[in-house]
Design an enzyme around this catalytic site. Structure first.
Site, PDB file in Angstrom:
ATOM      1  N   ASP A  36      -4.982  -1.574  -7.649  1.00 22.28           N
ATOM      2  CA  ASP A  36      -4.577  -0.326  -6.994  1.00 22.28           C
ATOM      3  C   ASP A  36      -5.455  -0.031  -5.780  1.00 22.28           C
ATOM      4  OD1 ASP A  36      -2.954   1.912  -6.759  1.00 22.28           O
ATOM      5  OD2 ASP A  36      -4.224   3.149  -8.046  1.00 22.28           O
ATOM      6  N   GLY A  37      -4.888   0.744  -4.864  1.00 18.80           N
ATOM      7  CA  GLY A  37      -5.650   1.216  -3.709  1.00 18.80           C
ATOM      8  C   GLY A  37      -5.324   0.507  -2.403  1.00 18.80           C
ATOM      9  N   ARG A  49       0.618   1.040   5.373  1.00 17.94           N
ATOM     10  CA  ARG A  49       0.337   0.685   3.980  1.00 17.94           C
ATOM     11  C   ARG A  49       0.594  -0.784   3.671  1.00 17.94           C
ATOM     12  NH1 ARG A  49       0.017   4.447   0.011  1.00 17.94           N
ATOM     13  NH2 ARG A  49       0.993   2.962  -1.394  1.00 17.94           N
ATOM     14  N   HIS A  53      -1.169  -4.095   1.390  1.00 14.70           N
ATOM     15  CA  HIS A  53      -0.604  -5.052   0.429  1.00 14.70           C
ATOM     16  C   HIS A  53      -0.858  -6.485   0.898  1.00 14.70           C
ATOM     17  CE1 HIS A  53       1.024  -1.662  -1.560  1.00 14.70           C
ATOM     18  NE2 HIS A  53       1.976  -1.410  -0.689  1.00 14.70           N
ATOM     19  N   SER A  81       5.159  -1.996 -10.700  1.00 15.19           N
ATOM     20  CA  SER A  81       5.560  -1.338 -11.948  1.00 15.19           C
ATOM     21  C   SER A  81       7.026  -0.948 -11.885  1.00 15.19           C
ATOM     22  CB  SER A  81       4.703  -0.088 -12.182  1.00 15.19           C
ATOM     23  OG  SER A  81       5.109   0.960 -11.324  1.00 15.19           O
ATOM     24  N   LEU A 147      -6.429 -22.074 -16.178  1.00 12.42           N
ATOM     25  CA  LEU A 147      -6.249 -20.614 -16.158  1.00 12.42           C
ATOM     26  C   LEU A 147      -4.767 -20.239 -16.153  1.00 12.42           C
ATOM     27  CD1 LEU A 147      -7.554 -17.710 -15.552  1.00 12.42           C
ATOM     28  CD2 LEU A 147      -7.029 -18.225 -13.161  1.00 12.42           C
ATOM     29  N   GLU A 223     -11.209  -3.237 -23.613  1.00  9.06           N
ATOM     30  CA  GLU A 223     -12.254  -2.491 -22.907  1.00  9.06           C
ATOM     31  C   GLU A 223     -11.749  -2.128 -21.505  1.00  9.06           C
ATOM     32  OE1 GLU A 223     -15.200  -1.528 -24.171  1.00  9.06           O
ATOM     33  OE2 GLU A 223     -14.633  -2.461 -26.078  1.00  9.06           O
TER      34      GLU A 223
HETATM   35  C1  IPE Z   1      -0.089   1.060 -10.671  1.00 12.93           C
HETATM   36  O1  IPE Z   1      -0.432   1.654  -9.467  1.00 12.93           O
HETATM   37  C2  IPE Z   1       0.888  -0.036 -10.459  1.00 12.93           C
HETATM   38  C3  IPE Z   1       0.357  -1.251  -9.832  1.00 12.93           C
HETATM   39  C4  IPE Z   1      -0.857  -1.430  -9.449  1.00 12.93           C
HETATM   40  C5  IPE Z   1       1.306  -2.298  -9.674  1.00 12.93           C
HETATM   41  P1  IPE Z   1       0.322   2.930  -8.913  1.00 12.93           P
HETATM   42  O2  IPE Z   1      -0.265   3.227  -7.596  1.00 12.93           O
HETATM   43  O3  IPE Z   1       1.789   2.723  -8.969  1.00 12.93           O
HETATM   44  O4  IPE Z   1      -0.058   4.025  -9.996  1.00 12.93           O
HETATM   45  P2  IPE Z   1       0.001   5.609  -9.920  1.00 12.93           P
HETATM   46  O5  IPE Z   1       1.351   5.996  -9.381  1.00 12.93           O
HETATM   47  O6  IPE Z   1      -1.095   6.064  -9.017  1.00 12.93           O
HETATM   48  O7  IPE Z   1      -0.228   6.049 -11.317  1.00 12.93           O
HETATM   49  C1  IPE Z   2      -1.357  -0.944  -5.415  1.00 11.68           C
HETATM   50  O1  IPE Z   2      -1.737  -0.218  -4.321  1.00 11.68           O
HETATM   51  C2  IPE Z   2      -0.165  -1.822  -5.165  1.00 11.68           C
HETATM   52  C3  IPE Z   2       1.046  -1.379  -5.875  1.00 11.68           C
HETATM   53  C4  IPE Z   2       1.162  -0.330  -6.648  1.00 11.68           C
HETATM   54  C5  IPE Z   2       2.207  -2.186  -5.691  1.00 11.68           C
HETATM   55  P1  IPE Z   2      -1.010   1.129  -3.919  1.00 11.68           P
HETATM   56  O2  IPE Z   2       0.134   0.792  -3.045  1.00 11.68           O
HETATM   57  O3  IPE Z   2      -0.653   1.940  -5.114  1.00 11.68           O
HETATM   58  O4  IPE Z   2      -2.115   1.844  -3.080  1.00 11.68           O
HETATM   59  P2  IPE Z   2      -2.545   3.355  -3.161  1.00 11.68           P
HETATM   60  O5  IPE Z   2      -2.841   3.644  -4.606  1.00 11.68           O
HETATM   61  O6  IPE Z   2      -1.401   4.164  -2.663  1.00 11.68           O
HETATM   62  O7  IPE Z   2      -3.743   3.451  -2.307  1.00 11.68           O
HETATM   63 MG    MG Z   3      -1.612   3.322  -6.190  1.00 10.72          MG
END
Ligand code: IPE
Ligand code: IPE
Ligand code: MG
Length: 257
Positions: A36-37, A49, A53, A81, A147, A223
């Site tokens: 995430d992030g 954005r 990715h 997701s 792996l 964990e």
């Molecule tokens: C979780 O991240 C899904 C993936 C990393 C693929 P999201 O960015 O979708 O989660 P929320 O919406 O902040 O909970």
């Molecule tokens: C995770 O990063 C990638 C996916 C959920 C596909 P985000 O796209 O959720 O990035 P943030 O959380 O908005 O920074």
């Molecule tokens: Mg996110």
């Protein structure tokens, strides 16, 4: 103790030189990552954005190499997701191109490094090119014994569990099964993770402290480790930090240590 200071694969980052001491006999077998992030990483740099990715792919590579080197057996990466369809179409379209883009560059090396690629998630709704790229990677690496790199793509844990409930009802309705046959092991064997051990360690990058519908059943005793580091900045150093922290934990499974 093992000391890790040098990647076996092509080295492209300074952080790969990080040195950490870990107990060799306590490496988590299965590590799962909520990557995430990406969006916030890009926003912070004034970039769209999708560039977050794109840079996330480099982190996938770094993490795969480091996991392999550490002796982790299974690495599950949450890539998309079942709820991520709520995002703007442009972003979803880009995310759906990633498997193709990533595997075009990395598949040969994954084959060569004995990595076995798997996919866990619903194919419905995925574009054909996304499925084709994943299927090719799975097929070309299916006999690899190293792996296991398991991509969770269009994965959602509640839907996964709901499907098992439906399956149980079908089996009982068809007379193949009675209620007593529904054990925890049976449920596990019908989940998308069938054949994989439950994750020992779950890492979530990007600072949020939640599971976002990821492996709810499988994480009963896993964990958790969270970091504020955004996924595009994640790499060997953070993985080693997470594993080092994992090794400091005592897993009790409800018992006493
Ligand atoms: C979780 O991240 C899904 C993936 C990393 C693929 P999201 O960015 O979708 O989660 P929320 O919406 O902040 O909970
Ligand atoms: C995770 O990063 C990638 C996916 C959920 C596909 P985000 O796209 O959720 O990035 P943030 O959380 O908005 O920074
Ligand atoms: Mg996110």
């Amino acid at each position: 103790m093992i000391r890790l200071f040098r990647p076996r694969w092509k080295q492209d980052r300074k952080d790969l030189q990080q040195s950490v001491s870990l107990q060799k006999d306590n490496i988590p077998q299965h590590v799962a990552v909520i990557m995430d992030g990406n969006g916030r990483w890009a926003n912070r740099r004034g970039m769209p954005r999708v560039l977050g990715h794109q840079n996330g792919m480099k982190a996938v590579k770094r993490t795969t190499i480091a996991a392999d080197e550490l002796g982790i057996r299974y690495l599950t990466l949450y890539a998309f997701s079942t709820e991520n369809w709520k995002r703007p179409k442009d972003e979803v379209d880009y995310l759906m191109k990633i498997p193709q883009e990533f595997l075009a560059i990395e598949l040969d090396e994954l084959v060569e490094k004995n990595v076995q690629v798997r996919m866990m998630g619903y194919t419905d709704g995925l574009p054909k090119h996304t499925i084709a790229a994943m299927e090719e990677a799975v097929r070309r690496t299916e006999n690899n014994t190293g792996l296991v790199l398991n991509f969770a793509l269009n994965y959602g844990s509640r839907r996964e569990i709901t499907d098992v409930v439906k399956k149980a009802i079908d089996e009982i309705g068809a007379g193949r099964f009675s209620e007593q046959d529904i054990t925890e092991d049976w449920v596990s064997s019908k989940l998308m993770t069938a054949g994989l051990p439950d994750p020992d360690l779950l890492i979530r990058t990007g600072g949020e402290l939640r599971l976002s519908n990821f492996m709810l059943w499988q994480m009963a005793y896993g964990e958790l480790w969270f970091t504020d580091v955004y996924w595009p900045e994640f790499g060997r150093e953070q993985l080693l930090e997470a594993v080092a922290e994992y090794q400091r934990r005592t897993r009790r499974y409800g018992g006493l240590s």
